[in-house]
Enzyme design. Structure first.
Site, PDB file in Angstrom:
ATOM      1  N   SER A  94     -27.166 -26.340 -12.812  1.00  0.00           N
ATOM      2  CA  SER A  94     -26.997 -25.168 -13.668  1.00  0.00           C
ATOM      3  C   SER A  94     -27.338 -25.404 -15.134  1.00  0.00           C
ATOM      4  O   SER A  94     -27.589 -24.458 -15.860  1.00  0.00           O
ATOM      5  CB  SER A  94     -25.565 -24.656 -13.553  1.00  0.00           C
ATOM      6  OG  SER A  94     -24.668 -25.670 -13.915  1.00  0.00           O
ATOM      7  N   HIS A 128     -25.928 -21.340  -7.693  1.00  0.00           N
ATOM      8  CA  HIS A 128     -26.985 -20.734  -8.514  1.00  0.00           C
ATOM      9  C   HIS A 128     -28.261 -20.457  -7.730  1.00  0.00           C
ATOM     10  O   HIS A 128     -29.244 -19.977  -8.290  1.00  0.00           O
ATOM     11  CB  HIS A 128     -27.306 -21.621  -9.721  1.00  0.00           C
ATOM     12  CG  HIS A 128     -26.250 -21.587 -10.777  1.00  0.00           C
ATOM     13  ND1 HIS A 128     -26.217 -20.620 -11.761  1.00  0.00           N
ATOM     14  CD2 HIS A 128     -25.176 -22.375 -10.992  1.00  0.00           C
ATOM     15  CE1 HIS A 128     -25.174 -20.837 -12.539  1.00  0.00           C
ATOM     16  NE2 HIS A 128     -24.521 -21.894 -12.092  1.00  0.00           N
ATOM     17  N   LYS A 181     -21.572 -15.075  -8.671  1.00  0.00           N
ATOM     18  CA  LYS A 181     -22.739 -15.099  -9.561  1.00  0.00           C
ATOM     19  C   LYS A 181     -23.691 -13.968  -9.172  1.00  0.00           C
ATOM     20  O   LYS A 181     -23.446 -12.833  -9.532  1.00  0.00           O
ATOM     21  CB  LYS A 181     -23.346 -16.491  -9.536  1.00  0.00           C
ATOM     22  CG  LYS A 181     -22.360 -17.444 -10.217  1.00  0.00           C
ATOM     23  CD  LYS A 181     -22.779 -18.862 -10.364  1.00  0.00           C
ATOM     24  CE  LYS A 181     -21.758 -19.566 -11.259  1.00  0.00           C
ATOM     25  NZ  LYS A 181     -21.266 -20.812 -10.710  1.00  0.00           N
TER      26      LYS A 181
HETATM   27  C1  LIG Z   1     -20.006 -21.472 -10.734  1.00  0.00           C
HETATM   28  C2  LIG Z   1     -20.085 -22.619  -9.804  1.00  0.00           C
HETATM   29  C3  LIG Z   1     -19.065 -22.876  -8.885  1.00  0.00           C
HETATM   30  C4  LIG Z   1     -17.772 -22.096  -8.906  1.00  0.00           C
HETATM   31  O1  LIG Z   1     -17.930 -20.818  -8.446  1.00  0.00           O
HETATM   32  P1  LIG Z   1     -16.819 -19.693  -8.787  1.00  0.00           P
HETATM   33  O2  LIG Z   1     -17.012 -18.711  -7.706  1.00  0.00           O
HETATM   34  O3  LIG Z   1     -17.119 -19.186 -10.137  1.00  0.00           O
HETATM   35  O4  LIG Z   1     -15.493 -20.378  -8.704  1.00  0.00           O
HETATM   36  C5  LIG Z   1     -19.230 -23.918  -8.008  1.00  0.00           C
HETATM   37  N1  LIG Z   1     -20.355 -24.681  -8.015  1.00  0.00           N
HETATM   38  C6  LIG Z   1     -21.367 -24.464  -8.890  1.00  0.00           C
HETATM   39  C7  LIG Z   1     -22.583 -25.329  -8.857  1.00  0.00           C
HETATM   40  C8  LIG Z   1     -21.257 -23.437  -9.816  1.00  0.00           C
HETATM   41  O5  LIG Z   1     -22.237 -23.234 -10.686  1.00  0.00           O
END
Ligand SMILES: *Cc1c(COP(=O)(O)O)cnc(C)c1O
Length: 394
Positions: free
Chosen positions: A183, A211, A242
């Site tokens: 990310s 992502h 996301k």
């Molecule tokens: C955002 C993210 C998470 C966590 O996801 P949420 O649903 O916001 O708790 C886990 N792994 C990665 C790689 C992320 O970018």
């Protein structure tokens, strides 16, 4: 002084201030969208993970409202008691279809999903091998597991193979875990090579596609689809927070994974189920992705447009392979100064500095969305140009 003064926390906060890393949480006075009201000021939002603009989409909102009317505001209990409302099953079925996997188990968030799953599928006598840049929720899941751990250098396949050669025979199961999309840089995991190594050394694979889902592959099916690796990755994790625009996490895998998690994943056993509004909204988002590529196409068009123009202005946009667009600055103070000046000019883009990225690798991370109009992007580019010149960055 009484102990209730929490002096130990006051001292720690003072230290944050001295170190220059103290911050207050910004307040968004409305929905998450292309333009937001941040701390009372209208700004173009280049900081959300709302890749497809579904967080504030009328169809998704309506699904949430309808579900509240039918199912209420809360699930009422953990899933193993009475919290397992039928729509959660509906969401899992549609996600399994979307991901082309046998079964899906949903959790209340992506973080919960990683923590609960990694600790449930590994045990003493196993080894977890994890990329050094994996997300914090993977790190926490590994910490809670009773398995041993080994870290390989970021996307370094020689290093990964070295670890497998040295350690494979000493353990029962070996699980290789990687983010699908990293990310902070927007680069992809070398998934085909990782899967080949896993098969060569009889290890399992786990991809966190937070992502990648909604962004890569056909209709946003994710990195596994992008690399045509269906059936060769054992555990595929995704979030509903996301691109899907709501909240929640899930594991797509074999039926046995789902059954095992329903007995052993602690967030399922000890934390209340997803609320109906979130569940139904996520179902609607996934339906929309399966119906049309309109949103992911717009996302990529916007991202390509923005990246090209930034590069023309003379900015270094790193080696991203996704809509995540870093603008590499280097110096930490300069990075934060740039972010602040852009905010004053009406563009919100977060500065990312040590310890989130290595020292000297400060950057602004622009998160492009299908919700942005060309006018939004041109406005932002114009501010990048003026502020960038003022600060001597271009
Ligand atoms: C955002 C993210 C998470 C966590 O996801 P949420 O649903 O916001 O708790 C886990 N792994 C990665 C790689 C992320 O970018």
């Amino acid at each position: 002084m009484s102990n209730h003064e929490l002096k130990f926390l006051k001292d720690k906060i003072e230290k944050l201030k001295q170190d220059g890393v103290y911050r207050e949480l910004p307040i968004n006075y409305g929905p998450c969208d292309n333009v937001i009201n941040l701390n009372g000021k209208e700004v173009v939002n280049l900081s959300s993970n709302n890749y497809l603009g579904l967080a504030n989409h009328p169809r998704v909102k309506q699904a949430a409202i309808d579900a509240v009317k039918k199912y209420g505001a809360g699930a009422g209990a953990v899933r193993t008691i009475v919290g397992n409302q039928d729509i959660i099953g509906e969401l899992e079925d549609i996600l399994a279809k979307f991901k082309h996997e046998e079964a899906v188990m949903c959790f209340q968030s992506g973080l919960n999903c990683n923590i609960g799953t990694i600790s449930a599928i590994t045990e003493k006598g196993d080894l977890i091998i994890s990329d050094e840049l994996n997300h914090a929720s993977i790190i926490d899941g590994v910490r809670l597991s009773r398995a041993d751990k080994a870290i390989f250098k970021h996307s370094d396949m020689e290093n990964l193979e070295q670890i497998l050669i040295e350690k494979r025979d000493k353990y029962n199961q070996v699980l290789i875990i990687t983010d699908g999309v990293f990310s902070m840089d927007g680069d992809l995991a070398k998934l085909p090579e990782i899967v080949n190594l896993a098969e060569k050394y009889n290890a399992l694979t786990y991809v966190d596609d937070a992502h990648g889902s909604g962004v890569l592959g056909e209709s946003g099916r994710g990195t596994v689809d992008h690399f045509k690796l269906h059936g060769r990755v054992d555990f595929i994790m995704g979030t509903l927070s996301k691109a899907i625009g709501v909240v929640g996490g899930y594991i797509a895998s074999k039926k046995e994974t789902k059954i095992w998690l329903s007995h052993r994943a602690r967030p399922l056993l000890f934390s209340t189920a997803l609320p109906p509004a979130a569940t139904a909204a996520a179902i609607e988002s996934v339906k929309m992705l399966m119906e049309s590529e309109e949103y992911s196409k717009k996302l990529w068009d916007n991202a390509n447009y923005f990246k090209e123009k930034l590069a023309k202005l003379g900015f270094d946009t790193g080696h991203s392979e996704t809509p995540i667009t870093p603008v590499m600055i280097g110096n930490e103070a300069k990075t934060m100064e740039f972010s602040k000046a852009l905010l004053n000019a009406g563009v919100y883009v977060s500065g990312i500095v040590f310890p989130t990225v290595p020292m000297g690798k400060g950057r602004l991370r622009c998160m492009i969305s299908a919700s942005h109009t060309i006018k939004d992007l041109d406005f932002a580019l114009d501010k990048f140009e003026t502020v960038g010149k003022e600060l001597g960055l271009i």
